[in-house]
Design a protein around this motif. Structure first.
Motif, PDB file in Angstrom:
ATOM      1  N   GLN A  80      13.444  -6.610   9.385  1.00 24.12           N
ATOM      2  CA  GLN A  80      12.249  -6.341   8.687  1.00 24.12           C
ATOM      3  C   GLN A  80      12.405  -4.613   8.481  1.00 24.12           C
ATOM      4  O   GLN A  80      12.490  -3.945   9.411  1.00 24.12           O
ATOM      5  N   THR A  81      12.265  -4.591   7.199  1.00 22.80           N
ATOM      6  CA  THR A  81      12.404  -2.871   6.819  1.00 22.80           C
ATOM      7  C   THR A  81      11.090  -2.699   6.083  1.00 22.80           C
ATOM      8  O   THR A  81      10.681  -3.242   5.254  1.00 22.80           O
ATOM      9  N   SER A  82      10.288  -1.660   6.768  1.00 24.65           N
ATOM     10  CA  SER A  82       9.047  -0.914   6.449  1.00 24.65           C
ATOM     11  C   SER A  82       9.159   0.092   5.489  1.00 24.65           C
ATOM     12  O   SER A  82       9.920   1.013   5.776  1.00 24.65           O
ATOM     13  N   GLY A  92       9.245  -1.209  19.353  1.00 25.19           N
ATOM     14  CA  GLY A  92       9.751  -1.618  18.046  1.00 25.19           C
ATOM     15  C   GLY A  92      10.602  -2.838  18.281  1.00 25.19           C
ATOM     16  O   GLY A  92      11.519  -2.898  19.364  1.00 25.19           O
ATOM     17  N   ALA A 130      14.041  -4.412  13.400  1.00 30.77           N
ATOM     18  CA  ALA A 130      13.042  -3.506  12.582  1.00 30.77           C
ATOM     19  C   ALA A 130      13.550  -2.109  12.245  1.00 30.77           C
ATOM     20  O   ALA A 130      14.205  -1.331  12.928  1.00 30.77           O
ATOM     21  N   SER A 131      13.240  -1.545  10.980  1.00 30.26           N
ATOM     22  CA  SER A 131      13.858  -0.209  10.741  1.00 30.26           C
ATOM     23  C   SER A 131      12.837   0.252   9.559  1.00 30.26           C
ATOM     24  O   SER A 131      11.955  -0.400   9.115  1.00 30.26           O
ATOM     25  N   VAL A 132      12.869   1.632   9.441  1.00 28.78           N
ATOM     26  CA  VAL A 132      12.084   2.314   8.589  1.00 28.78           C
ATOM     27  C   VAL A 132      13.021   3.603   7.873  1.00 28.78           C
ATOM     28  O   VAL A 132      13.569   4.231   8.739  1.00 28.78           O
ATOM     29  N   THR A 175       2.576   4.842   8.630  1.00 31.59           N
ATOM     30  CA  THR A 175       3.849   4.163   8.665  1.00 31.59           C
ATOM     31  C   THR A 175       4.295   3.434   9.953  1.00 31.59           C
ATOM     32  O   THR A 175       4.509   2.396   9.962  1.00 31.59           O
ATOM     33  N   GLN A 183       2.154   0.556  10.413  1.00 35.87           N
ATOM     34  CA  GLN A 183       2.588  -0.470   9.579  1.00 35.87           C
ATOM     35  C   GLN A 183       3.747  -1.341  10.140  1.00 35.87           C
ATOM     36  O   GLN A 183       3.790  -2.743  10.211  1.00 35.87           O
ATOM     37  N   VAL A 184       4.647  -0.473  10.714  1.00 30.47           N
ATOM     38  CA  VAL A 184       5.936  -1.021  11.412  1.00 30.47           C
ATOM     39  C   VAL A 184       5.226  -1.942  12.488  1.00 30.47           C
ATOM     40  O   VAL A 184       5.951  -3.067  12.640  1.00 30.47           O
ATOM     41  N   LYS A 232       5.302   3.249  19.592  1.00 28.94           N
ATOM     42  CA  LYS A 232       4.646   3.641  18.273  1.00 28.94           C
ATOM     43  C   LYS A 232       4.367   5.368  18.217  1.00 28.94           C
ATOM     44  O   LYS A 232       4.661   5.898  16.974  1.00 28.94           O
TER      45      LYS A 232
END
Length: 461
Positions: free
Chosen positions: A97-99, A18, A22-24, A75, A78-79, A34
């Protein structure tokens, strides 16, 4: 050189981990692979619940209960889509970046849950309806009734938050009054319109100025009240099909069915007698037009009067050729037709071929009082050269008569047969038969052999 080596290491590492920033679902994914991210997302989704609070009641629901399925792998894909681009790997150091979480929603489950909540904690509103009254001749209403509903919009919003944060949520739903789609006044207005249609006079006239008015019950059956899916009522509608059915039924009553004649003609073709007089028929020819006019009149709020018009239907004649002189006998037989005349007035039987005597008169003994030989037109249907006969006497006792010769049945248990025990014939009264025609054995044998199955037997006084 050291800077170049560091850049290479950075690029290689973040090709499979990651990116920075980046976050989700509110959680940083930096440094995760991943597969690690997909596993973590799946575990978090399984733990998420939405707690509903309605009045003093509480219910905890999983995402599955709400028809929501989180796709952890999609998901994660996508990230990590940004990791495929070298430029984005480097720019990730300077950006966040937030997914969003990828999920599918089964709307039918939300709808079913909402209906369940309304049923359990609310009271559905009842629309006013218009229906045919107990008299089947007028329209009445069932009044509307307000209900209590549950606003599910907050539930949908809470479910969306639970998905995007992968954290449990609590939502308080409120109940409120729900008004029906169709009010009592609206239904009464529709019922009044329907009853005005029923009150309109409808009358059809036949050939002899016969009047055929439609009753209130009949007119009420023609009217339908359309209802939309949401319960709202439409204007009363006149059913073309039902009106047409009534008009046709009335036309059938107003018409006159043709009666075809039946005549006996002799061998020369001359009419010698008429068995059934012919009668003209009259058939309505404008039923469809009257039905259309009737529907149009009622649709305009007007009474209707119409007249049937008729086509004449000419009768035909069925001519039966009979033997010359047969019109004067009890049965108009065809030339050469074998038949039997039973004259209970003089206790005789005569066998005829057409109008010619083949044998007779044969003197017989018919049924005694209380067991009289029946009268009418019959047909030979069964024969025995010899038979044991059994029956019941007038006093209720039974009898058995063995070896009765030359038996020819023509109706039920009634037959011609020989009576060797008798020494006289041609009389009737007490001491007579049990309904059969007793006759000399030789004459019974003749009838047995001469009369074909189906031969006509006419018994009369």
């Amino acid at each position: 050189m050291a800077l170049g080596i560091g850049a290479a290491v950075y690029t290689a590492y973040f090709s499979t981990h990651g990116l920075p920033g980046a976050s989700v679902a509110g959680v940083s994914v930096t440094g995760q692979t991943k597969s690690q991210l997909a596993a973590e997302l799946g575990e978090r989704a399984d733990q998420v619940s939405v707690t509903l609070q309605i009045d003093d009641h509480s219910r905890e629901l999983s995402l599955a209960d709400l028809g929501i399925s989180v796709d952890a792998q999609a998901t994660a894909d996508q990230v990590f889509a940004a990791n495929e681009n070298l430029g984005q790997r480097y720019s990730a150091v300077f950006t966040k970046q937030t997914s969003p979480v990828v999920a599918t929603v089964d709307e039918s489950k939300i709808d079913a849950l909402t209906a369940e909540l309304v049923s359990e904690y609310g009271d559905p509103a009842k629309d006013a309806i218009v229906k045919l009254g107990d008299d089947n001749a007028s329209f009445v209403i069932e009044p509307a009734q307000a209900g209590t509903g549950v606003d599910a919009s907050d539930l949908t919003a809470a479910a969306d938050r639970a998905v995007q944060t992968l954290s449990s949520q609590t939502v308080r739903l409120t109940t409120s009054q729900v008004d029906p789609h169709t009010s009592t006044d609206q239904a009464q207005t529709v019922a009044d319109k329907a009853n005005k249609l029923v009150a309109l006079d409808v009358n059809l006239t036949g050939r002899e100025s016969d009047s055929y008015p439609a009753t209130a019950t009949q007119k009420a059956q023609w009217i339908t009240i359309p209802t939309a899916d949401n319960g709202s009522l439409g204007e009363p509608v006149i059913s073309q099909e039902k009106v047409a059915a009534w008009v046709q039924q009335t036309a059938d009553t107003a018409g006159v069915e043709v009666v075809n004649g039946i005549r006996n003609v002799n061998q020369a073709g001359t009419v010698v007698s008429t068995l059934q007089e012919a009668r003209d028929g009259w058939q309505v020819n404008n039923a469809t037009q009257l039905a259309d006019n009737l529907v149009n009149a009622l649709g305009s709020g007007q009474p209707y009067a119409g007249s049937f018009s008729f086509d004449k239907v000419d009768p035909t004649y069925q001519d039966k050729v009979i033997a010359d002189g047969a019109q004067n006998l009890s049965y108009a037989a065809a030339p050469g037709e074998r038949w039997l005349d039973v004259n209970l007035g003089n206790n005789t039987v005569t066998a005829y071929e057409g109008a010619t005597v083949a044998r007779g008169p044969i003197y017989v003994v018919p049924g005694m009082p209380g067991l009289e030989t029946p009268t009418g037109k019959f047909n030979v249907y069964l024969k025995y050269q010899s038979q044991t006969m059994r029956g019941t006497n007038l006093d209720g006792t039974t009898y058995v008569a063995e070896n009765i010769p030359w038996v020819t049945y023509f109706t039920g248990s009634i037959a011609f047969h020989g009576a060797p025990w008798r020494d006289s014939f041609g009389w009737s009264g007490p001491g007579g038969s049990h309904g059969c025609l007793n006759m000399p054995v030789a004459d019974a044998q003749f009838i047995y052999g001469w009369a074909p199955m189906g031969a006509v037997v006419v018994s009369h006084y």
